[in-house]
Design an enzyme around this catalytic site. Structure first.
Site, PDB file in Angstrom:
ATOM      1  N   GLU A   1       0.845  -1.032   0.159  1.00 32.05           N
ATOM      2  CA  GLU A   1       0.302  -0.123   0.288  1.00 32.05           C
ATOM      3  C   GLU A   1       1.003   0.755  -0.008  1.00 32.05           C
ATOM      4  O   GLU A   1       1.639   1.004   0.694  1.00 32.05           O
ATOM      5  CB  GLU A   1      -0.787  -0.197   0.606  1.00 32.05           C
ATOM      6  CG  GLU A   1      -2.049  -1.367   1.349  1.00 32.05           C
ATOM      7  CD  GLU A   1      -3.189  -1.459   2.263  1.00 32.05           C
ATOM      8  OE1 GLU A   1      -4.329  -1.263   2.205  1.00 32.05           O
ATOM      9  OE2 GLU A   1      -2.476  -2.030   3.712  1.00 32.05           O
TER      10      GLU A   1
ATOM     11  N   CYS B   1      -0.863   9.642   2.828  1.00 31.73           N
ATOM     12  CA  CYS B   1      -1.157   9.640   1.627  1.00 31.73           C
ATOM     13  C   CYS B   1      -2.084   9.702   1.181  1.00 31.73           C
ATOM     14  O   CYS B   1      -2.084   9.486  -0.139  1.00 31.73           O
ATOM     15  CB  CYS B   1      -1.082   7.490   2.078  1.00 31.73           C
ATOM     16  SG  CYS B   1      -2.409   7.101   2.934  1.00 31.73           S
TER      17      CYS B   1
HETATM   18  P1  NAD Z   1       8.720   4.909   3.275  1.00 27.60           P
HETATM   19  O1  NAD Z   1       8.674   3.520   2.629  1.00 27.60           O
HETATM   20  O2  NAD Z   1      10.316   5.269   3.981  1.00 27.60           O
HETATM   21  O3  NAD Z   1       9.682   3.562   4.704  1.00 27.60           O
HETATM   22  C1  NAD Z   1       7.762   2.518   5.443  1.00 27.60           C
HETATM   23  C2  NAD Z   1       8.645   1.611   6.036  1.00 27.60           C
HETATM   24  O4  NAD Z   1       9.272   0.539   5.202  1.00 27.60           O
HETATM   25  C3  NAD Z   1       9.148   1.776   7.280  1.00 27.60           C
HETATM   26  O5  NAD Z   1       8.834   0.847   8.068  1.00 27.60           O
HETATM   27  C4  NAD Z   1      10.831   1.726   6.439  1.00 27.60           C
HETATM   28  O6  NAD Z   1      11.684   1.275   7.732  1.00 27.60           O
HETATM   29  C5  NAD Z   1      10.437   0.755   5.766  1.00 27.60           C
HETATM   30  N1  NAD Z   1      11.615   0.716   4.351  1.00 27.60           N
HETATM   31  C6  NAD Z   1      12.048   1.754   3.835  1.00 27.60           C
HETATM   32  N2  NAD Z   1      12.632   1.316   2.907  1.00 27.60           N
HETATM   33  C7  NAD Z   1      12.389  -0.375   2.918  1.00 27.60           C
HETATM   34  C8  NAD Z   1      13.803  -1.331   2.053  1.00 27.60           C
HETATM   35  N3  NAD Z   1      14.083  -1.178   0.736  1.00 27.60           N
HETATM   36  N4  NAD Z   1      12.974  -2.394   2.820  1.00 27.60           N
HETATM   37  C9  NAD Z   1      12.218  -2.469   3.959  1.00 27.60           C
HETATM   38  N5  NAD Z   1      11.650  -1.728   4.320  1.00 27.60           N
HETATM   39  C10 NAD Z   1      12.059  -0.440   3.951  1.00 27.60           C
HETATM   40  O7  NAD Z   1       7.612   6.105   3.330  1.00 27.60           O
HETATM   41  P2  NAD Z   1       7.521   6.626   4.663  1.00 27.60           P
HETATM   42  O8  NAD Z   1       8.731   7.912   4.362  1.00 27.60           O
HETATM   43  O9  NAD Z   1       8.007   5.398   6.149  1.00 27.60           O
HETATM   44  O10 NAD Z   1       6.493   7.071   4.489  1.00 27.60           O
HETATM   45  C11 NAD Z   1       5.584   7.630   3.509  1.00 27.60           C
HETATM   46  C12 NAD Z   1       4.822   7.265   2.690  1.00 27.60           C
HETATM   47  O11 NAD Z   1       4.429   5.978   3.317  1.00 27.60           O
HETATM   48  C13 NAD Z   1       4.770   7.252   2.324  1.00 27.60           C
HETATM   49  O12 NAD Z   1       4.821   7.849   0.507  1.00 27.60           O
HETATM   50  C14 NAD Z   1       2.523   7.829   1.978  1.00 27.60           C
HETATM   51  O13 NAD Z   1       1.822   8.247   0.701  1.00 27.60           O
HETATM   52  C15 NAD Z   1       2.769   6.227   2.200  1.00 27.60           C
HETATM   53  N6  NAD Z   1       2.089   5.065   3.093  1.00 27.60           N
HETATM   54  C16 NAD Z   1       0.797   5.037   2.374  1.00 27.60           C
HETATM   55  C17 NAD Z   1      -0.698   4.426   2.864  1.00 27.60           C
HETATM   56  C18 NAD Z   1      -1.582   3.914   1.843  1.00 27.60           C
HETATM   57  O14 NAD Z   1      -2.124   2.984   2.950  1.00 27.60           O
HETATM   58  N7  NAD Z   1      -1.241   4.002   0.875  1.00 27.60           N
HETATM   59  C19 NAD Z   1      -0.655   4.868   4.306  1.00 27.60           C
HETATM   60  C20 NAD Z   1       0.095   5.691   5.335  1.00 27.60           C
HETATM   61  C21 NAD Z   1       1.497   6.140   4.178  1.00 27.60           C
END
Ligand code: NAD
Length: 480
Positions: free
Chosen positions: A248, A282
């Site tokens: 997501e 998001c």
């Molecule tokens: P992010 O992708 O940087 O991190 C999200 C999570 O993934 C964190 O726990 C991080 O440590 C982990 N992570 C990051 N890169 C990784 C990798 N290569 N392998 C494994 N784990 C990894 O996102 P963020 O900055 O924490 O959150 C914001 C983003 O999340 C925005 O793009 C937002 O739109 C999205 N978001 C989407 C939804 C949805 O339901 N679609 C809901 C909330 C947030």
């Protein structure tokens, strides 16, 4: 939780000293002061959690739907008792204004756990197959690795934990480092309400911990919420490993204002629809698409509403806007505002750091016009309090502009005519659409279109493995 140096992860129903000696400092985005430090888990910590989850799997998978439902309901009740604590804990870590945190990290997770308790209650692991020639079984997919972001951590966790537990899966949760403390607390609460040891495990850490979870062979499925770039990398790796993945992801949603919209209602719903959580949600509808004939009138509503909103300490119950979650996030948002100026957009509200708030990662609510659809601020997710307001020439044009995006997550339509608004919504390429600011029920599924997701929100069935057993005609088996 706050003010401590945590050296443990939550595994097998207890605090376990972590293998990793690396730590992550958590910083309060409003005060820039130290909140706590947590373990930056390594592959050994992940393997320990996966092993505990695997050991717990057969027992958990064999519990009845009723037992699972009762435990998820007990988790909802325990969460409800402590929801104020969760809301403050999250606010101290990510700076979400308390009025919102009380919902997204307070009442909403309770509602989600209650919903999934009912889903678990009606879950049938076995049913007669087509033409009664055998049975179809829904077996838990196994150990699920849950990776979540920091913006509304407890709603997002409940949304993933609920269906996984209902399906009979055990889990390893990897929260975002920014909001680690609340997830650790969930592990502890789950044990206190009677979840068997190893069903819910929590390993804190950053990207490397997340990667270790994806690589770990004891993890059968990845359930990820976060940015599109991380989701793409994770899904690619899961593809190589043939590991089921639900992703997501990000968004750049549109709010379409039709020419008959009630602008006082639009003003009332504007912040919740377009810039909730200081724009760090998001599904934020950060592209506001308004009738050219009413452009000045709508723009006035937007700038007045945002200009009058309280920006300040997230602890202030009256605040609608707080700080961004981190210094990095603020830098990123400022860079987008600079790019808009450089590309020729006009800032009609905000555009910088607020006067009088020199401590904390604050950025003013910002409104941009004269935005071209090729500009980065129109196309890319900013994840901050920045709106673009763009004119449209009728419903068809509005839909075309809204769909001109590589994302498709949220959306909104404002109109006095619900049928007309619904018709517009039907043609928007996006997963969840609110009409006149109506909030979606937790029972209503929606999944990201385009770059906003992969197999998202498939509920319990995303966490099961189907098995069909066929038998010869006229076989009679007791209990089936
Ligand atoms: P992010 O992708 O940087 O991190 C999200 C999570 O993934 C964190 O726990 C991080 O440590 C982990 N992570 C990051 N890169 C990784 C990798 N290569 N392998 C494994 N784990 C990894 O996102 P963020 O900055 O924490 O959150 C914001 C983003 O999340 C925005 O793009 C937002 O739109 C999205 N978001 C989407 C939804 C949805 O339901 N679609 C809901 C909330 C947030």
């Amino acid at each position: 939780m706050i003010g401590r140096k945590h050296d443990c992860v939550y595994v097998n129903g207890a605090w376990q000293t972590a293998h990793s000696t690396d730590r992550i400092d958590l910083i309060d985005p409003a005060t820039e002061s130290w909140v706590a430090s947590v373990v930056d888990g390594d592959a050994e910590d992940v393997a320990m959690a996966a092993a505990a989850a695997r050991d717990a799997l057969p027992g958990w998978a064999e519990t009845s739907s009723t037992e699972r439902a009762n435990l998820i309901a007990a988790l909802a009740d325990a969460y409800d008792q402590r929801r104020e604590e969760f809301a403050s804990l999250v606010t101290a870590q990510n700076g979400a204004v308390i009025s919102r945190s009380r919902r997204t990290n307070g009442t909403r997770p309770v509602a989600l756990y209650r919903h999934y308790a009912e889903v678990a209650r009606t879950f049938r692991a076995e049913a007669p197959g087509p033409n009664a020639q055998g049975i179809v079984r829904r077996e838990p997919i196994g150990v699920v690795g849950i990776i979540i972001p920091w913006n509304a951590p407890q709603s997002l966790l409940a949304h993933k934990l609920g269906p996984a537990l209902a399906a009979g899966c055990t889990v390893v949760v990897k929260p975002s480092p920014e909001t680690s403390l609340d997830s650790l607390l969930i592990g502890e609460i789950a044990t206190s309400v009677g979840f068997p040891a190893g069903v819910i495990n929590v390993v804190t850490g950053g990207r490397t911990t997340g990667s270790a979870l994806v690589e770990e062979h004891g993890i059968d499925m990845i359930s990820f919420t976060g940015s599109t770039s991380a989701g793409r990398a994770i899904a690619a790796r899961c593809g190589e490993l043939l590991k089921p993945v639900v992703a997501e992801l990000g968004g750049k949603s549109a709010a379409i204002v039709l020419d008959d919209a009630d602008l006082s209602l639009f003003a009332e719903k504007l912040i919740a629809t377009c810039l909730p959580n200081t724009g760090q949600v998001c599904y934020s509808c950060t592209r506001v698409i308004v009738p050219r004939s009413r452009f000045d009138e709508v723009l006035e509503v937007v700038t007045t509403t945002l200009g009058d909103a309280v920006l300040g300490s997230p602890q202030d119950p009256a605040a609608s806007f707080g700080p961004l979650a981190s210094a990095t996030q603020r830098e990123r948002v400022e860079e987008y505002i600079d790019s808009a100026r450089a590309e020729g957009a006009r800032v009609v509200l905000g555009g910088g750091r607020p006067a009088g708030l020199s401590t904390g990662y604050y950025v003013e609510p910002t409104v941009l016009i004269d935005v071209d659809r090729t500009m980065r601020v129109f196309r890319e997710e900013i994840f901050g309090p920045v709106l673009v307001v763009v004119p449209h020439d009728g419903d068809e044009d509005a839909i075309r502009i809204a769909n001109d995006s590589s994302y498709g997550l949220g959306g909104a339509v404002f109109s006095e005519d619900i049928e007309r608004a619904t018709d517009v919504a039907r043609r928007m390429q996006t997963g969840g659409i609110s009409i006149n600011g109506q909030e979606r029920s937790e029972a209503a599924p929606s999944s990201g279109y385009k770059d906003s997701g992969l197999g998202g929100d498939a509920g319990v069935d995303a966490h099961v493995q189907f098995k069909s057993i066929a038998w010869p005609p006229r076989t009679l088996i007791q209990g089936v």
